[in-house]
Design a protein around this motif. Structure first.
Motif, PDB file in Angstrom:
ATOM      1  N   GLU A   1      -1.296   5.981   2.063  1.00 44.45           N
ATOM      2  CA  GLU A   1      -1.157   7.344   2.603  1.00 44.45           C
ATOM      3  C   GLU A   1      -1.229   7.333   4.122  1.00 44.45           C
ATOM      4  O   GLU A   1      -0.485   8.043   4.794  1.00 44.45           O
ATOM      5  N   GLN A   2      -2.135   6.522   4.652  1.00 49.02           N
ATOM      6  CA  GLN A   2      -2.236   6.414   6.115  1.00 49.02           C
ATOM      7  C   GLN A   2      -0.952   5.849   6.711  1.00 49.02           C
ATOM      8  O   GLN A   2      -0.471   6.323   7.740  1.00 49.02           O
TER       9      GLN A   2
ATOM     10  N   ALA B   1       0.836  -1.205   0.000  1.00 50.40           N
ATOM     11  CA  ALA B   1       0.000   0.000   0.000  1.00 50.40           C
ATOM     12  C   ALA B   1       0.869   1.254   0.000  1.00 50.40           C
ATOM     13  O   ALA B   1       0.619   2.201  -0.757  1.00 50.40           O
TER      14      ALA B   1
ATOM     15  N   SER C   1      -4.014  -0.764  -0.907  1.00 47.20           N
ATOM     16  CA  SER C   1      -4.583   0.350  -1.671  1.00 47.20           C
ATOM     17  C   SER C   1      -3.747   1.595  -1.433  1.00 47.20           C
ATOM     18  O   SER C   1      -3.167   1.751  -0.358  1.00 47.20           O
ATOM     19  N   PRO C   2      -3.673   2.471  -2.399  1.00 46.99           N
ATOM     20  CA  PRO C   2      -2.917   3.712  -2.208  1.00 46.99           C
ATOM     21  C   PRO C   2      -3.465   4.533  -1.039  1.00 46.99           C
ATOM     22  O   PRO C   2      -2.716   5.215  -0.351  1.00 46.99           O
ATOM     23  N   GLN C   3      -4.756   4.449  -0.848  1.00 47.59           N
ATOM     24  CA  GLN C   3      -5.353   5.216   0.257  1.00 47.59           C
ATOM     25  C   GLN C   3      -4.796   4.744   1.598  1.00 47.59           C
ATOM     26  O   GLN C   3      -4.409   5.559   2.447  1.00 47.59           O
ATOM     27  N   ALA C   4      -4.761   3.445   1.758  1.00 45.97           N
ATOM     28  CA  ALA C   4      -4.154   2.929   2.989  1.00 45.97           C
ATOM     29  C   ALA C   4      -2.681   3.313   3.039  1.00 45.97           C
ATOM     30  O   ALA C   4      -2.142   3.624   4.107  1.00 45.97           O
TER      31      ALA C   4
ATOM     32  N   PHE D   1       1.039   4.278  -2.855  1.00 44.56           N
ATOM     33  CA  PHE D   1       0.813   5.706  -2.668  1.00 44.56           C
ATOM     34  C   PHE D   1       1.997   6.512  -3.210  1.00 44.56           C
ATOM     35  O   PHE D   1       1.821   7.568  -3.816  1.00 44.56           O
TER      36      PHE D   1
ATOM     37  N   PRO E   1       2.191   5.727  -7.687  1.00 51.15           N
ATOM     38  CA  PRO E   1       0.875   5.281  -8.198  1.00 51.15           C
ATOM     39  C   PRO E   1       0.940   4.727  -9.616  1.00 51.15           C
ATOM     40  O   PRO E   1       0.114   3.889  -9.987  1.00 51.15           O
TER      41      PRO E   1
END
Lengths: 248, 248, 248, 248, 248, 248
Positions: free
Chosen positions: D227-228, D174, D222-225, D178, D181
Motif C-alpha cells: 500500500e505504501q 508487496a 507484505s501487503p501493508q508495504a 496489496f 490479496p
C-alpha cells in the motif's frame, strides 16, 4: 514435365532418381509500344518447356513477376521490391529442398532480376552457413539468362546489330510473336532514343526512355525469327542445364 | 485479355475507361495420388480467362504459389510463408494502383490462401490508413473462391455428396481433367480417410491424411463434369465480379 | 486462473498435468457513440475469466490491441498492422510452447482479427513445417469468436433481429454494460446507416459509417441482456474449449 | 480514465483540450517462487490507474507482454523479441498520433524493457526524421520506471536494504500483494543467491538464478508495504508525468 | 576529404557546390593463409582516399563488413545477410540524400557484394518509384570495382597471368602489402587448387577451397606491385568517378 | 591486433587460446561547428587500438555508422534505424560466434547507440533462448562507453565542469584533435545553448540545438587534453575489458 501437371507420387518417383529442377523466371513490365507486358516470362517459359521434353526434367511454376521498379511509370508493370523477391525465392527453394531437390536452375528473361536473384541465392546459402537449416552444400542454385546464351546473342547480333538495344528488343519480341501469334501488336515507333546514362527510379526511366524502349528497334521482330530464337534457346539451355546438373 | 499479352499503351487505353482487374490466385501443392500439383492455380486461371472474354476485363498474371505450409511433407509442394505472401501481394497491388487500377478481384483456388490474402488486404489498406501512401478509399480488394460459388458448390454436392471432401476433391480434379486431358492420372486410392481434426504443421497433416486427400473421393472426377464446373464457374464469376466492380 | 496471478512453480505443476491455455484477444477501437473503445477486449476477457473457473484452465494475458486499421479515422483506435500482429502472436505462442504448452485457444472479440490471427497460426506452423523449430504437430492453435457462438448469436437475433448490425452491436455493448456498469454511455444516435459495401481503409470506413456503427442500433443494449450474453458465452466457450482440448 | 472505458466522442473531446496519454507497460515473466507472473504489468497499471484520477489523463491499454527472453527457461514467461516489441510500439504510437495525441508517457514495470522501448522511440522518430511520416517534433515519447521513482526506491532501500535485489524484489511483490490479496503465494525460499555476473540467454539465466530471483528476498514483502509503494508510486508518477506534459 | 574528418558546416558548404560522394565498400573475410582479413576493405579505401585528393570529393565512412556468407567456415569472417546489407545501404543513402547528396559512387573491393549492392540500389529506387519518398531521379547510385578497372586488370594479367585466380589474389594482397608493410604474412601455400564449380554455402566453400584461396597464387604478391596497383587504381577511379558525376 | 590485419590461420590460433574480441562502435554524425563528423567512431577506435596492444586481444572492424536519427537535420550525418542496427549486430556477432568467439566487448563512442545495441544483445540472446541457434550461455555481449569510464568522466569534469555538456563535448573533441591534429577546426561558437528538454526527431533536435552542440563549449578542447583522455581511456578500458573477459 511441368510440376503443375504432375501428381506428388510422380514427383516422389522422380526424386528417387534425380534432384534437379528448372524454373522459368520473368517479369511483368512494359516492353515498349509493341512488346508484350509478359515478354520476360513468356520467353524463358517457352524455351524451358520445350527444352524439358529433351532434358526430362521437371519445370517449376513460372515466376512471372520480378524486380521491375524502374518500369513502374508505365501502366501494366508489376514490380516486387528486391527484399520481397528474396523472401519469395527463399520460400520457393526451401520448400523444394525439404522434399529433396538439390539443383535449382533458374532460367531468366529479365536483366533487372539478376542482382536480386543472385542476392536471394546468397540469402538461402547464408541460412545454411549460419547453420540454421539443413546440411551443407546440398542446395545449389544457378541463374541462366536466355538472352545471353551465346547462340541467341549471336543471332540477335546478326539479325539486328545495334538495333537490338537493351529493352523491348526485337529478339525477345520475335520470340513472343512466335509463341503468341494472335497477340502481335502494331505501333508507330519513334526513332530509337539513344542515351548514355542508366536510369534510376521509374520516373527517371520514363524521362529517359519515353516510350519504354531502350535503344531497341522492336519493329524488326518477326515470328519467323522468333522460331529461330526458340530453337537456339532450347539448344543453349539444354547444354547449360546439363553442365550445371552433371557437374561433380 | 491477359495482361501478359497486352502492350502498355493498351493498358493505358483500358485505364482511361475502367480501373478493374481480375487476378487468379492458386497454389502449388500436392492434391493426392491423382490430383495435379497445380490444381489450385489451374482452376481459377481457366475460369478467369474464360470469364474475361465476356467481362472485357484484364486478367493479371496468375499467382501460382500460395500459402501451403501444411502440404510441405509431400514432394512437389511449394509454400510461401504468410508474411511472404503478404509482402508479395502488397507489391502486386501497389504497383498496379500506381498506374490507376482501383478494383482488384482475386479469384482463388485454394482455401489455405484465404486468411493470408485477407490479411494482405488489411496490410495494404493500413498503409493508406496510416496516411503513408496515396489517397483514401481508392484501392478496393476482394477475394472470391471459385469452389464456393453457389452454382459450383451445388453441382459438387449433387454429383459427389459428402465424397466431395475438402482437398483433392473430385470437383477440382474434374476441372483440371477437362483443361488438361493429357495429364489425367490413374491411381489406386485408399478408402476415404475420415478425420474430425484439422491439421497443424506439415508432418501433422501427413500423419492425419497419409495420401494427401482430405475426405475426398478423387476418383469420381471426370472431364465431362469438369466442363460443367468450368461453365458454372464462369457464370458465377461473371456475376460476382460485376457486383464488385459496379457497386457504388 | 489468470496466468498473471500465478507463480512459475504453479505453472510448472499445471503443465505436469495438462498443456492447454485460453487466451482472450480483442481490439482497441471505436465502437460508435455509446460503445466502449475496449469492447472487443472486455467481452472475451470477461467470458474467458468466468469460464476458466469451471474449465480449470490457465487464462493468458489478454491481447488487447488487434488489427483495426479500418477504424483509425476515429480517435482512440489503436491498430496493429497484420504483419505486426503475426510477429506478436509468433512470439506469444513460441514462448509458451517452449515451456510445454501445446493447445492454444484464442477467444476473440473482433471480427477484424480473424484473417491475421489465422495467418499467424500458419506462420507458426510453417516454422515447424520448414523444420526450423521443434517437433511436429505439438502446437495446436484455434480461434473461437464469442459473438459467433450459436447460443450467443441466437440471443442476439432474438433480442435485436437485424438491428444487431455488424459493429457496435447491442449485444457486445450490453455485455460491456454488465461488466462495467459505471461506464455506460448515453448518446444521441442517428438512424441506422445502411450500406451494402464493405469498407477498405480508415477514411473510406468513416465516409461510409460516419458515427462508427455498422448497421447496429447500439441503444437497444442493456446490462440485463449483457448478463445473459455473459452466461451464454461462458456456456458456449466451455463446450468449444473442451472439444478443442480433448479432441484426439 | 481508461481508454478502454471511453467512447470515441469522449476521446475527441479530450483531444480538443489536451494531447497526452499514460501507457502502462509491463511483462509476463516468472518472478521467483512466490512472485506473480504478471508482477511487472500489475504494478505500473495499478499506479497509473490511481494517478490518472488526479491527473485527469487517459490511460491506454496496458502493454502486458514485454522483452523477457532471459526468463524463458521458466514456465509461464512470454517474451517478445526486441524487433517485435519495436514494431508493436510503432503501431501503438502511430495510431494514436494520427488522432492527434502528441505526448506518450510509458510507465514501465520491467527493467528488461528499457532498451527495446527506447530503441522503439528512436525508430518512431526516425520515420519522421526521414520525412516519411507526419510533421516534425510533434510526437514525444518518454519512459518512466515506477521502481526508480526516488520515493519508491527510498522506501525499498529503507525497508529491505540490499535484500531488495534486482528481480522478484520484495517491493514489487508487496505491491501485487496489496492489489491482489487473494493471490498471495507462500513458498520456501532458498538463501539469496549472489552472483556478480549478468545473464545472457534464458538457460544461462536459469543456471545463474535457479529459482528465478536475482538477489531478492521476496519473503519480506507484505501487503501493508505494498500500500505504501502504491501511494508513493502515485505521488512520483504524478510529478514526473506533469513535468513531461507541461514542459515547454 | 574524409567525411569523418569534416565538420557539418564544411559539408554544408560542399553541398552548396556539388552533391557527389565516394564510398569505399569492402568485406571482412578470410583471404587465404597469407592474405589479410580486411583486404577487401583496405584496397578500395586506400585507392579512394588517394583519388579523393585529386577529385576533391568527400569520402564516406568505409563499409567494412559485407556479404561474405561463403567464407563463414574460416575464422575471422564476418558476414551480413543480403537482406541486412540492403537495409544498411538504404539507411546510408537515404540519410545523405536527405541532406542533398545526389550521386553515390560505391567503390568496391569484394565480388561477393555486387548482387546485394545492386539489389540495394533497386530497393532504394523502388521506394521512390512507389512514390513513398522524395522527388524522382535525384538519387543516383553506382558501383565500381577496383579489381575490374581495366588498367588494374591488365597489370594483374601481365604480372600473374592465370595465377591471379579469383580470391586471395596476388594483386589484392600486393596492394595491402604496400599499404600495411608491417602486416605482411608468410605462409606455406599448397599448390593452387583448381575447381570448375562455384561454391554455395560456407562449408561447401571450404570443402572446395581448403585453405581459402580460389585458384590464386598469393605468394606472387609484393609491396612493389602493390604500389603499382594503387597508382593504377587511383587513375582508373578518377576517370570512372568523373564519368559518373559529370554525366548529363 | 586488428582483425583486418590478421590472416585466418592467425585467428584460428588465437581462438585456440582465447575467445574474446573488442569491437569499437561509433557513429557518423554532426558534432557542432568544430567537431568532426567521425568523432564518435574515432574516439573508441583510437582507445581500443591502443589498449589492445596491452590486452593482446583482437580488435574487430569499427562499426562506424550508428543510431543517429536525431542528427539527420545536419548535413553529413548518416543514421541507421534501430531495426537496421539490430540486424547488423546480429550478423556481426553470429558470424564470429560460429567461429568460436564467445565474449564480445563493444566499446562505444555514442550515447544514442546504447538502447539499440542493448536491444540487439537481447535479440541475439533471444535467438538462443528460443533454441533456434547454438548452445546456451556461450555468447556474452557487453557494451562499455569510453566517455563514462570513471577516470575519463573525472577528467572531463575537472577540466570543463558543466561546460562539458552532452554533445560535441570538449573531451571528445580534444581526443580527436590529438588523434587527427591536421583536422582541427576553428569556428565561431554561439554562447552555450541551454535546454531542459530532450529532443525527438531530427528537425526537433535542430530547432532546440541550432548549431548541433548540446550545452557543450567545444572550444575548450585541446590536443594536449586529448592525449590525457586517450591515456585514461586506455587505462579504463583495460580494466573493464579484463573484468568482463575474466569473469567466471
Amino acid at each position: 514435365m511441368q510440376l503443375h501437371l504432375m501428381s506428388w507420387p510422380e514427383v516422389a518417383n522422380y526424386l528417387s532418381q534425380r534432384q534437379d529442377i528448372l524454373i522459368p523466371i520473368g517479369s511483368t513490365e512494359q516492353h515498349g509500344p509493341m512488346g508484350l507486358i509478359g515478354t520476360d516470362a513468356i520467353c524463358p517459359e517457352a524455351i524451358a518447356n520445350a527444352a524439358a521434353a529433351e532434358l526430362g526434367c521437371i519445370v517449376g511454376p513460372t515466376i512471372n513477376v520480378g524486380m521491375a521498379q524502374h518500369h513502374l511509370a508505365f501502366p501494366g508493370t508489376i514490380a516486387l521490391r528486391p527484399s520481397t523477391l528474396i523472401a519469395y525465392l527463399q520460400d520457393y527453394v526451401n520448400s523444394l529442398a525439404l522434399a529433396g531437390f538439390t539443383h535449382f536452375y533458374f532460367f531468366n528473361g529479365h536483366g533487372g532480376n539478376i542482382p536480386s536473384v543472385e542476392a536471394a541465392f546468397s540469402e538461402i546459402y547464408a541460412e545454411r552457413s549460419y547453420q540454421r537449416q539443413g546440411p551443407s552444400g546440398q542446395v545449389r542454385c544457378k541463374l541462366g539468362n536466355w538472352f545471353r546464351l551465346p547462340e541467341v546473342a549471336a543471332l540477335a547480333s546478326q539479325l539486328y546489330g545495334d538495333k537490338e538495344g537493351n529493352h523491348a528488343t526485337p529478339s525477345e519480341i520475335a520470340l513472343t510473336q512466335f509463341v503468341y501469334p494472335h497477340a502481335i501488336k502494331q505501333a508507330e515507333l519513334a526513332p530509337i532514343h539513344a542515351t548514355a546514362r542508366y536510369a534510376t527510379d521509374s520516373r527517371d526511366f520514363r524521362a529517359l526512355f519515353p516510350d519504354g524502349r531502350m535503344g531497341a528497334d522492336s519493329a524488326l521482330a518477326s515470328p519467323q525469327a522468333g522460331e529461330q530464337f526458340l530453337r537456339l534457346g532450347v539448344q543453349g539451355l539444354i547444354r547449360e542445364y546439363n553442365a550445371f546438373v552433371h557437374h561433380p
